[in-house]
Scaffold this motif. Structure first.
Motif, PDB file in Angstrom:
ATOM      1  N   ASN A   1       0.830  -1.209   0.000  1.00  0.00           N
ATOM      2  CA  ASN A   1       0.000   0.000   0.000  1.00  0.00           C
ATOM      3  C   ASN A   1       0.862   1.255   0.000  1.00  0.00           C
ATOM      4  OD1 ASN A   1      -2.330  -1.510   0.003  1.00  0.00           O
ATOM      5  ND2 ASN A   1      -2.712  -1.312   2.179  1.00  0.00           N
ATOM      6  N   ALA A   2       1.933   1.231   0.763  1.00  0.00           N
ATOM      7  CA  ALA A   2       2.831   2.389   0.805  1.00  0.00           C
ATOM      8  C   ALA A   2       3.483   2.597  -0.565  1.00  0.00           C
ATOM      9  CB  ALA A   2       3.895   2.194   1.880  1.00  0.00           C
ATOM     10  N   ALA A   3       3.872   1.505  -1.210  1.00  0.00           N
ATOM     11  CA  ALA A   3       4.480   1.611  -2.537  1.00  0.00           C
ATOM     12  C   ALA A   3       3.466   2.164  -3.543  1.00  0.00           C
ATOM     13  CB  ALA A   3       4.992   0.243  -2.997  1.00  0.00           C
ATOM     14  N   LYS A   4       2.221   1.673  -3.473  1.00  0.00           N
ATOM     15  CA  LYS A   4       1.182   2.179  -4.372  1.00  0.00           C
ATOM     16  C   LYS A   4       0.921   3.651  -4.121  1.00  0.00           C
ATOM     17  CE  LYS A   4      -1.418  -2.101  -5.078  1.00  0.00           C
ATOM     18  NZ  LYS A   4      -2.681  -2.799  -4.799  1.00  0.00           N
ATOM     19  N   LYS A   5       0.924   4.025  -2.858  1.00  0.00           N
ATOM     20  CA  LYS A   5       0.661   5.424  -2.501  1.00  0.00           C
ATOM     21  C   LYS A   5       1.757   6.330  -3.055  1.00  0.00           C
ATOM     22  CE  LYS A   5      -0.195   8.410   1.459  1.00  0.00           C
ATOM     23  NZ  LYS A   5      -0.248   8.502   2.907  1.00  0.00           N
ATOM     24  N   THR A   6       3.003   5.923  -2.887  1.00  0.00           N
ATOM     25  CA  THR A   6       4.094   6.750  -3.408  1.00  0.00           C
ATOM     26  C   THR A   6       4.051   6.796  -4.933  1.00  0.00           C
ATOM     27  OG1 THR A   6       5.614   4.852  -3.315  1.00  0.00           O
ATOM     28  CG2 THR A   6       5.620   6.374  -1.434  1.00  0.00           C
ATOM     29  N   GLU A   7       3.667   5.674  -5.554  1.00  0.00           N
ATOM     30  CA  GLU A   7       3.557   5.641  -7.013  1.00  0.00           C
ATOM     31  C   GLU A   7       2.433   6.572  -7.487  1.00  0.00           C
ATOM     32  OE1 GLU A   7       2.404   2.383 -10.418  1.00  0.00           O
ATOM     33  OE2 GLU A   7       3.615   1.703  -8.722  1.00  0.00           O
ATOM     34  N   MET A   8       1.307   6.551  -6.767  1.00  0.00           N
ATOM     35  CA  MET A   8       0.196   7.437  -7.119  1.00  0.00           C
ATOM     36  C   MET A   8       0.592   8.899  -6.928  1.00  0.00           C
ATOM     37  SD  MET A   8      -3.357   5.620  -5.810  1.00  0.00           S
ATOM     38  CE  MET A   8      -3.909   7.170  -5.216  1.00  0.00           C
ATOM     39  N   GLU A   9       1.290   9.192  -5.852  1.00  0.00           N
ATOM     40  CA  GLU A   9       1.737  10.565  -5.614  1.00  0.00           C
ATOM     41  C   GLU A   9       2.688  11.022  -6.712  1.00  0.00           C
ATOM     42  OE1 GLU A   9       3.351  10.395  -1.680  1.00  0.00           O
ATOM     43  OE2 GLU A   9       1.393  10.610  -0.733  1.00  0.00           O
ATOM     44  N   LYS A  10       3.548  10.114  -7.144  1.00  0.00           N
ATOM     45  CA  LYS A  10       4.484  10.434  -8.221  1.00  0.00           C
ATOM     46  C   LYS A  10       3.731  10.718  -9.522  1.00  0.00           C
ATOM     47  CE  LYS A  10       8.648   8.588 -10.413  1.00  0.00           C
ATOM     48  NZ  LYS A  10       9.535   7.430 -10.517  1.00  0.00           N
ATOM     49  N   LYS A  11       2.733   9.881  -9.829  1.00  0.00           N
ATOM     50  CA  LYS A  11       1.935  10.090 -11.037  1.00  0.00           C
ATOM     51  C   LYS A  11       1.182  11.404 -10.953  1.00  0.00           C
ATOM     52  CE  LYS A  11       1.135   5.335 -12.521  1.00  0.00           C
ATOM     53  NZ  LYS A  11       0.120   4.285 -12.746  1.00  0.00           N
ATOM     54  N   GLN A  12       0.625  11.693  -9.782  1.00  0.00           N
ATOM     55  CA  GLN A  12      -0.108  12.945  -9.617  1.00  0.00           C
ATOM     56  C   GLN A  12       0.825  14.143  -9.791  1.00  0.00           C
ATOM     57  OE1 GLN A  12      -1.968  12.583  -5.797  1.00  0.00           O
ATOM     58  NE2 GLN A  12      -3.746  11.484  -6.599  1.00  0.00           N
TER      59      GLN A  12
ATOM     60  N   GLU B   1       3.528  14.207 -11.610  1.00  0.00           N
ATOM     61  CA  GLU B   1       3.820  14.290 -13.045  1.00  0.00           C
ATOM     62  C   GLU B   1       2.646  14.920 -13.798  1.00  0.00           C
ATOM     63  OE1 GLU B   1       4.708  10.303 -14.288  1.00  0.00           O
ATOM     64  OE2 GLU B   1       6.696  10.315 -13.368  1.00  0.00           O
ATOM     65  N   GLN B   2       1.415  14.518 -13.433  1.00  0.00           N
ATOM     66  CA  GLN B   2       0.236  15.085 -14.080  1.00  0.00           C
ATOM     67  C   GLN B   2       0.119  16.575 -13.800  1.00  0.00           C
ATOM     68  OE1 GLN B   2      -2.891  12.600 -12.564  1.00  0.00           O
ATOM     69  NE2 GLN B   2      -2.672  11.062 -14.169  1.00  0.00           N
ATOM     70  N   ARG B   3       0.396  16.971 -12.552  1.00  0.00           N
ATOM     71  CA  ARG B   3       0.355  18.394 -12.214  1.00  0.00           C
ATOM     72  C   ARG B   3       1.393  19.171 -13.010  1.00  0.00           C
ATOM     73  NH1 ARG B   3      -0.794  16.724  -6.825  1.00  0.00           N
ATOM     74  NH2 ARG B   3       1.426  16.598  -6.389  1.00  0.00           N
TER      75      ARG B   3
END
Length: 115
Positions: free
Chosen positions: A55-66, A68-70
């Motif tokens: 879950n922590a890895a997914k969260k950091t991956e999602m934050e990274k994608k967000q 990048e999107q920003r």
């Protein structure tokens, strides 16, 4: 008196040894009965820990994608703003050119009519 005292000593020592033996047997029995439960608990704890890491890895991956999107959105907004500024400048230039052309036309006709 010595016999009673020695008998009491023997009884005390034997009862202590019996209590220790019974305690160790009871402890072994309890450990034997609880070992599957503790094993399951350890397995569940390891699964929970693995899930938390995932879950922590997914969260950091999602934050990274967000992030990048920003960044991409900000880049597109900057490009659109620059294009809008350029279009404004072009429109103002055309408007100025039109005003100058009208003024030149006026001056031309005034010059022809005043002669």
């Amino acid at each position: 008196m010595k016999k009673i005292l020695s008998l009491l000593t023997v009884v005390a020592i034997s009862s202590a040894l019996t209590a220790v033996a019974a305690e160790s047997r009871l402890e072994n029995y309890v450990n034997k009965k609880l070992s599957p439960i503790t094993q399951k608990e350890k397995e569940l704890n390891s699964k929970i820990e693995a899930q938390q890491k995932a879950n922590a890895a997914k969260k950091t991956e999602m934050e990274k994608k967000q992030a990048e999107q920003r960044a991409e959105l900000q880049k597109r907004q900057a490009e659109q703003k620059a294009a809008l500024e350029k279009a404004k400048a072009d429109a103002e230039a055309r408007q100025d050119a039109r005003k100058k052309a009208i003024e030149a036309e006026k001056n031309y006709w005034k010059g022809l009519l005043n002669k």
